[in-house]
Design a protein around this motif. Sequence first.
Motif, PDB file in Angstrom:
ATOM      1  N   ILE A 292      -5.966  -3.963   6.861  1.00  0.00           N
ATOM      2  CA  ILE A 292      -5.648  -2.693   6.205  1.00  0.00           C
ATOM      3  C   ILE A 292      -6.766  -1.714   6.529  1.00  0.00           C
ATOM      4  CG2 ILE A 292      -4.157  -3.466   4.315  1.00  0.00           C
ATOM      5  CD1 ILE A 292      -6.570  -3.527   2.476  1.00  0.00           C
ATOM      6  N   CYS A 293      -6.507  -0.440   6.301  1.00  0.00           N
ATOM      7  CA  CYS A 293      -7.532   0.563   6.581  1.00  0.00           C
ATOM      8  C   CYS A 293      -8.269   0.905   5.290  1.00  0.00           C
ATOM      9  CB  CYS A 293      -6.902   1.804   7.213  1.00  0.00           C
ATOM     10  SG  CYS A 293      -6.010   2.835   6.043  1.00  0.00           S
TER      11      CYS A 293
ATOM     12  N   PRO B 234      -3.371   4.064  10.831  1.00  0.00           N
ATOM     13  CA  PRO B 234      -4.360   3.230  11.516  1.00  0.00           C
ATOM     14  C   PRO B 234      -3.879   1.820  11.851  1.00  0.00           C
ATOM     15  CG  PRO B 234      -5.314   4.305   9.583  1.00  0.00           C
ATOM     16  CD  PRO B 234      -3.853   4.586   9.544  1.00  0.00           C
ATOM     17  N   THR B 235      -3.076   1.219  10.991  1.00  0.00           N
ATOM     18  CA  THR B 235      -2.645  -0.151  11.281  1.00  0.00           C
ATOM     19  C   THR B 235      -1.752  -0.186  12.519  1.00  0.00           C
ATOM     20  OG1 THR B 235      -2.837  -0.751   8.965  1.00  0.00           O
ATOM     21  CG2 THR B 235      -1.449  -2.156  10.317  1.00  0.00           C
TER      22      THR B 235
ATOM     23  N   VAL C 184       2.993   3.204   7.064  1.00  0.00           N
ATOM     24  CA  VAL C 184       2.976   1.857   7.642  1.00  0.00           C
ATOM     25  C   VAL C 184       3.467   0.839   6.612  1.00  0.00           C
ATOM     26  CG1 VAL C 184       1.601   0.114   8.804  1.00  0.00           C
ATOM     27  CG2 VAL C 184       1.022   2.515   9.100  1.00  0.00           C
ATOM     28  N   GLY C 185       3.071   1.033   5.340  1.00  0.00           N
ATOM     29  CA  GLY C 185       3.524   0.118   4.288  1.00  0.00           C
ATOM     30  C   GLY C 185       2.902  -1.258   4.394  1.00  0.00           C
ATOM     31  N   CYS C 186       1.574  -1.314   4.520  1.00  0.00           N
ATOM     32  CA  CYS C 186       0.895  -2.608   4.651  1.00  0.00           C
ATOM     33  C   CYS C 186       1.069  -3.440   3.380  1.00  0.00           C
ATOM     34  CB  CYS C 186      -0.594  -2.391   4.888  1.00  0.00           C
ATOM     35  SG  CYS C 186      -0.956  -1.598   6.461  1.00  0.00           S
TER      36      CYS C 186
ATOM     37  N   PHE D 218      -0.027   4.403   0.482  1.00  0.00           N
ATOM     38  CA  PHE D 218      -0.655   5.615   1.019  1.00  0.00           C
ATOM     39  C   PHE D 218       0.105   6.169   2.221  1.00  0.00           C
ATOM     40  CE2 PHE D 218      -3.389   8.612   2.835  1.00  0.00           C
ATOM     41  CZ  PHE D 218      -4.164   9.098   1.804  1.00  0.00           C
ATOM     42  N   CYS D 219       0.245   5.382   3.285  1.00  0.00           N
ATOM     43  CA  CYS D 219       0.892   5.968   4.468  1.00  0.00           C
ATOM     44  C   CYS D 219       2.160   5.199   4.821  1.00  0.00           C
ATOM     45  CB  CYS D 219      -0.074   6.064   5.650  1.00  0.00           C
ATOM     46  SG  CYS D 219      -0.160   4.603   6.691  1.00  0.00           S
TER      47      CYS D 219
ATOM     48  N   ARG E 169      -8.144   3.296   3.356  1.00  0.00           N
ATOM     49  CA  ARG E 169      -7.329   3.836   2.257  1.00  0.00           C
ATOM     50  C   ARG E 169      -6.669   2.704   1.484  1.00  0.00           C
ATOM     51  NH1 ARG E 169      -4.790   8.041   6.507  1.00  0.00           N
ATOM     52  NH2 ARG E 169      -3.525   6.198   6.864  1.00  0.00           N
ATOM     53  N   GLY E 170      -6.251   1.665   2.206  1.00  0.00           N
ATOM     54  CA  GLY E 170      -5.624   0.523   1.548  1.00  0.00           C
ATOM     55  C   GLY E 170      -6.579  -0.209   0.620  1.00  0.00           C
TER      56      GLY E 170
ATOM     57  N   CYS F 156       0.861  -1.184   0.000  1.00  0.00           N
ATOM     58  CA  CYS F 156       0.000   0.000   0.000  1.00  0.00           C
ATOM     59  C   CYS F 156       0.896   1.233   0.000  1.00  0.00           C
ATOM     60  CB  CYS F 156      -0.915   0.013   1.220  1.00  0.00           C
ATOM     61  SG  CYS F 156      -1.894   1.535   1.312  1.00  0.00           S
TER      62      CYS F 156
HETATM   63  S1  SF4 Z   1      -2.458   1.849   7.381  1.00  0.00           S
HETATM   64 FE1  SF4 Z   1      -3.897   2.060   5.656  1.00  0.00          FE
HETATM   65  S2  SF4 Z   1      -3.039   3.678   4.376  1.00  0.00           S
HETATM   66 FE2  SF4 Z   1      -1.425   2.992   5.759  1.00  0.00          FE
HETATM   67  S3  SF4 Z   1      -0.293   1.473   4.564  1.00  0.00           S
HETATM   68 FE3  SF4 Z   1      -1.831   0.376   5.787  1.00  0.00          FE
HETATM   69  S4  SF4 Z   1      -3.619   0.183   4.453  1.00  0.00           S
HETATM   70 FE4  SF4 Z   1      -2.274   1.737   3.562  1.00  0.00          FE
END
Ligand code: SF4
Length: 674
Positions: free
Chosen positions: A42-43, A176-177, A13-15, A10-11, A45-46, A8
């Motif tokens: 995942i949140c 969030p993760t 965390v790199g899920c 977006f943020c 956004r993911g 991912c």
């Molecule tokens: S916490 Fe959400 S936005 Fe951040 S990497 Fe994980 S899925 Fe993506």
Amino acid sequence: MAHRLSTCTFCGVGCGIYLETAGNRITGAYPSMSHPTNAGRICVRGWHVHEVASAPDRLLQPLIKRQGRFEQASWPEALDFIAEKLRQIRHQHGPDALAFLCSPRCSNEESYLLQKLARAVLGTNNVDHGTGVYTHNSIHVLRDMLGVPATTSSVADLARSQVIVVDHVDLARQLPTIGGAVLRAKLAGATLIVIDTRRHRVAESADLFLQLKPGTDVALYGAMAKVIVDRGLMNLPFIKAHCRDFEPFLAAVQEYDLMAAAAECGVPAEQIEAAALAYARARAAAWLYSTGIESRSAEGIRQIVNLALLTGNVGRQGAGLFALTEHNNLQGVCDMGMLPDFLPGYRPVTDRAARAQLEMLWGARLPEQPGRNARAVLADCAAGRLRGLWLCRYDPVSTAVFADAAQALQQVDLVVVQHLFMTGTARYAHVVLPCTAFGEEQVTFTSTERRIQLARQVIEPPPGPWPAWLQLTRMASALGVDWGYSSSAEVMEEIGRAVPFYSGASHENLDRDYGRQWPCTTDKPLGTRYLFEDGLPERGFKFVPVARPAPASQPADYPLSLIFGHSLYYWHHNVLIQHSETLKREYRILLLDYPNGFVEINAQDAARLGIRDGERIRLQAASGDAVTYARVTPEARMGTVFVPYFVREVEQQILGATGNGTHPVPVRVLRYTT
Ligand code: SF4
């Protein structure tokens, strides 16, 4: 349908996610169950991160502005046009009339090549990333005190932390993760301490919530250190073996006083004491702070590191410091040297030996003086001192950080923008170069836990856009320098030679697992779960004394403190959010109730002032006035007014166009009357 592992983007965390494809379309994103960071979660956004690729308003051709209008151009035409202008500017005004800024979302490969283009081809250290002004303090302090400017621990190891301190970071909204990992650790028995001015969602679950007055964090940390010293809870064997400059630190700690700090911070002394004792007595304690938009002072970060050293909470599983990076590749762009004072791998530009090593690798002389940071670059643009500006995926006009960016860009002779969309910034460009999207290229990103990961190519890009790393390679060619890369993997091979702690991070190695955490070297290709796991350096860590700050006094005629910070709704500026119908709805939800923006005011303050939720109010500060709307909420601390960063008008009206809301501003709040 096919599913391929990716990351991912977006943020920070790199899920780990699987991208689902049907034909040449990405049709879904699903969490990886086995990924060590997100383990099946995942949140929102993911779930929607892939939608950007199928947006109908993607840019598909290079654009050159002629007589105020954009015209489509071929790639050779656009690159030759830019090369000619860059040569002219460098010839007439010198290399430092050019600057190169990137988004903290750029991949490692493109950030590395952007700073290489600036330094080795054009001869300037004017390189930075969009959040450079905020991360600067954290990078310098961690490098100085620990020798490594990064998170020392791993998200998965939060499960082994006995105490977790969440310090001025709204995890549920920003990362969030990690917020979930913290709450699960608490449910499993960890003590959760939250230090913040706002009562956010994670604070609701805290065992100890130290809701301090804005700007008093250094006093709080100093008082915690004093408690630990007075109770004899220092980890003396660790300090003796691995730290230096303990005595001056100890002397500075004596200046702090628990009762005085309690009064200054507005936090009961028992709470400060309990937090200090819990942190010091923990078998392993983790401290999480943000390096992102809520800027931290260098003194505050020094005190956090001092506390970790005082208690030996470095270099053990479950213990450590999390310098949280909010954007997906903030860690990576810094590692790659997109900093005005550091080369790739955090070696100072003034270090002759470091320059010589890169000069050998790059075959070019490198500039010796540090460059200008992003804020200074935009100020130079506004003042007409800077003539050429290259922006890789960076959109300062639309982000809240630089209020005056649009005006500044109009003073520049050449603005080049690499992006997927006609952003607010791209409108002011002379040349726009269309980029491939997530899923259309193979590149790497480095997460907040130092995890270097592949974002894999799963579909073919539409005809027209090029990967940004390829654009930069061809740009160098147009300027007469053949870098010779034929793939992003080859760029990564060179990064491994330029950045010692990436030497084992080839695409091939990263492909074998869920990325690798750096240091990932040829000797240790599986990477490093927590820093110093192979042994702590002998007297390698450094205490830095922090003098007790003078208590701030609140002017009687401005009794409230205006603070600027993060909000869930900040993200509605984001390109990804704007190109996903679901995320647009999710992230604009409060704006449906407050369509003209809002500031948050504590419910008791509002009652005392006779202000209703949604009512129009006037904020008055010594520096300016603003009219806005009140959102009455218990999240805001009594005595504070919280301004989400996206409400730019309030920041500009109170602080002026060039101010930035990194310090509390004394204000009064009045009901609006015409
Ligand atoms: S916490 Fe959400 S936005 Fe951040 S990497 Fe994980 S899925 Fe993506």
